[in-house]
Design an enzyme around this catalytic site. Structure first.
Site, PDB file in Angstrom:
ATOM      1  N   ASP A 312       0.820  -1.216   0.000  1.00 42.88           N
ATOM      2  CA  ASP A 312       0.000   0.000   0.000  1.00 42.88           C
ATOM      3  C   ASP A 312       0.855   1.268   0.000  1.00 42.88           C
ATOM      4  O   ASP A 312       0.328   2.372  -0.178  1.00 42.88           O
ATOM      5  CB  ASP A 312      -0.929   0.018   1.221  1.00 42.88           C
ATOM      6  CG  ASP A 312      -1.995  -1.070   1.119  1.00 42.88           C
ATOM      7  OD1 ASP A 312      -2.287  -1.535   0.002  1.00 42.88           O
ATOM      8  OD2 ASP A 312      -2.531  -1.460   2.169  1.00 42.88           O
ATOM      9  N   LYS A 339      -5.730  -2.519  -7.150  1.00 39.18           N
ATOM     10  CA  LYS A 339      -6.044  -1.853  -5.881  1.00 39.18           C
ATOM     11  C   LYS A 339      -7.191  -0.864  -6.118  1.00 39.18           C
ATOM     12  O   LYS A 339      -7.895  -0.961  -7.100  1.00 39.18           O
ATOM     13  CB  LYS A 339      -4.788  -1.174  -5.323  1.00 39.18           C
ATOM     14  CG  LYS A 339      -3.701  -2.170  -4.909  1.00 39.18           C
ATOM     15  CD  LYS A 339      -4.173  -3.030  -3.751  1.00 39.18           C
ATOM     16  CE  LYS A 339      -3.139  -4.050  -3.331  1.00 39.18           C
ATOM     17  NZ  LYS A 339      -3.670  -4.989  -2.329  1.00 39.18           N
TER      18      LYS A 339
HETATM   19  C1  S3P Z   1      -5.242  -5.735   3.441  1.00 36.30           C
HETATM   20  C2  S3P Z   1      -4.449  -6.442   2.603  1.00 36.30           C
HETATM   21  C3  S3P Z   1      -3.813  -5.874   1.406  1.00 36.30           C
HETATM   22  C4  S3P Z   1      -3.836  -4.363   1.402  1.00 36.30           C
HETATM   23  C5  S3P Z   1      -5.136  -3.808   1.836  1.00 36.30           C
HETATM   24  C6  S3P Z   1      -5.503  -4.296   3.234  1.00 36.30           C
HETATM   25  C7  S3P Z   1      -5.830  -6.417   4.607  1.00 36.30           C
HETATM   26  O1  S3P Z   1      -4.495  -6.356   0.266  1.00 36.30           O
HETATM   27  O2  S3P Z   1      -3.509  -3.873   0.115  1.00 36.30           O
HETATM   28  O3  S3P Z   1      -5.113  -2.393   1.866  1.00 36.30           O
HETATM   29  O4  S3P Z   1      -6.295  -5.733   5.542  1.00 36.30           O
HETATM   30  O5  S3P Z   1      -5.821  -7.651   4.623  1.00 36.30           O
HETATM   31  P1  S3P Z   1      -4.085  -7.768  -0.373  1.00 36.30           P
HETATM   32  O6  S3P Z   1      -3.839  -8.667   0.752  1.00 36.30           O
HETATM   33  O7  S3P Z   1      -5.231  -8.213  -1.210  1.00 36.30           O
HETATM   34  O8  S3P Z   1      -2.840  -7.460  -1.171  1.00 36.30           O
END
Ligand code: S3P
Length: 425
Positions: A312, A339
């Site tokens: 992120d 995203k």
């Molecule tokens: C998150 C996981 C991440 C991240 C998102 C929050 C979470 O996504 O980008 O902002 O809280 O599990 P991904 O696990 O799909 O990459």
């Protein structure tokens, strides 16, 4: 909102609570028995979407601003929702709640905003269907809106093609309702807040390398949770302190879980003057204060196993790279394409518009730093992290930076601009 340069930034601040941990505190509190009390909860739009979904599923949640009280009803206490579950802009809400709904004896419909309607959901439909749940994407595009009908779930082993904590968590949460052990192996370890917090609630979760396993039907008991500050929000102030001359910022109470600390590693690799102070553990999560001072940054190569730990933060790392001498190369980050916006395309669009030298690649970007940036109108594409990253760029760019929609920052950091003002000297 108009942003200009020629300021320095000094002082200390506490960034708001961690978004990932805040979401999980509501979800796990809802399916635990008795009261869960959460402090330093992130009152951002995404986490409020999670609260509204669980209220809709029959859980009483009191939002007292300084704390959240969740009156959990146990693993089997949710009721069929009376309305469509509105997930807003939140991918975490959508994917994690689907894991829980996969184990419920009723049908639910989920929908959200225009951004969420473009995010891929097949990545959770596939494993949760293999466990016995049924999904129907109402526009037949494997995105929201969709319905989920819970089933009698079977434990599976899932080899996930993506390093995604959202996919891993959805499968583990469904595993609470399965008839045997459920496990997930991912190509690279993603954030492990689900594993840590679910164990704290009483689940039997084990982790070995990139595999996490869970036993079904645990007794989950309500907890007291203190949410650490969000390193993804701290990242903007780390960058601001490092790239702005004559600045020094102390960011207090930041979560530094090793599955999330890639921003710290990247800042150090780029020559940043960054120190961790007062390291401690809060509610099972490692926490520290982070001191940053103005630095002469240089380019770095960022890829491989580091990527999930800073996924992120790549938009703000790209901004930092524009202020660093030499080349920064970001690879293995194709997940950026799915995203809140296509962050490879949108970072390229905005950094180029500011006169930055950036070349997009299939799985990342190459940035030639050192050229002065020029203010422009930032196109946020409904992506909070794009707005905040380019606000930091604007504070060090010539001319005026504006936004098509700066209110999108409320998704994860409602007081972002106020916090910048408080540090401005
Ligand atoms: C998150 C996981 C991440 C991240 C998102 C929050 C979470 O996504 O980008 O902002 O809280 O599990 P991904 O696990 O799909 O990459």
């Amino acid at each position: 909102m108009e942003i200009t340069n020629n300021y320095t930034f000094q002082g200390e601040l506490s960034v708001p609570g961690d978004k990932s941990i805040s979401h999980r505190s509501i979800m796990f509190g809802a399916i635990a028995d008795g009261l869960t009390e959460v402090t330093n909860f992130l009152q951002g739009a995404d986490c409020l979407s999670t609260i509204s979904c669980f209220r809709n599923l029959g859980i009483e949640i009191e939002n007292k601003q300084d704390k959240i009280l969740i009156h959990g009803k146990g693993l089997h206490g949710l009721h069929a929702p009376k309305q469509v579950l509105d997930v807003g802009n939140s991918g975490t809400t959508t994917r994690l709640i689907s894991g829980i709904l996969a184990g419920q004896p009723f049908e639910s419909t989920l929908n959200g905003d225009v951004s969420i309607q473009k995010r891929p959901m097949k990545r959770i439909f596939t494993p949760l269907s293999a466990m016995g749940a049924r999904f129907k994407s109402l526009n037949n595009n494997d995105c929201a809106p969709f319905t989920v009908s819970g089933g009698q779930l079977h434990g599976i082993h899932y080899d996930s093609p993506v390093a995604s904590a959202q996919v891993k968590s959805a499968v583990l949460l469904a595993g609470l309702y399965a008839d045997g052990v459920t496990s997930v192996t991912e190509p690279v370890l993603s954030r492990n807040h689900t594993e840590l917090m679910l164990s704290g609630f009483g689940a039997n979760v084990t982790s070995c390398g990139t595999t996490a396993s869970i036993e079904p039907e645990p007794y989950l008991k309500g907890q007291q949770i203190q949410v650490p500050g969000d390193i993804s929000s701290a990242a903007y102030f780390i960058a601001l302190g490092l790239i702005t001359p004559n600045s020094e910022i102390l960011i207090k109470n930041v979560g530094i879980n090793p599955t999330r600390d890639g921003m710290i590693q990247a800042a150090l690799a780029m020559g940043g003057n960054l120190t961790l102070l007062n390291e401690r553990t809060v509610s099972g999560e490692p926490v520290a204060d982070i001191l940053v001072k103005s630095s002469s940054l240089h380019g770095a190569s960022i890829g491989g196993d580091l990527i999930p730990t800073l996924i992120d933060e790549i938009p703000i790392i790209a901004v930092m790279a524009a202020f660093a001498e030499g080349t920064t190369t970001i690879t293995d980050a194709q997940e950026l394409r799915v995203k809140e916006s296509d962050r490879i395309a949108v970072v390229t669009e905005n950094l180029s518009a500011m006169d930055g030298k950036i070349t997009p690649t299939d799985d990342g970007m190459i940035i030639e730093g050192g050229a002065p940036l020029r203010g422009t109108c930032i196109q946020t594409h409904m992506d909070h992290r794009i707005a905040m990253s380019f606000a930091i760029a604007g504070l060090n760019a010539d001319g005026v930076t504006t936004f098509d929609d700066e209110k999108i920052v409320t998704v994860s950091y409602p007081d972002f601009f106020e916090d910048i003002m408080r540090l401005t000297k």
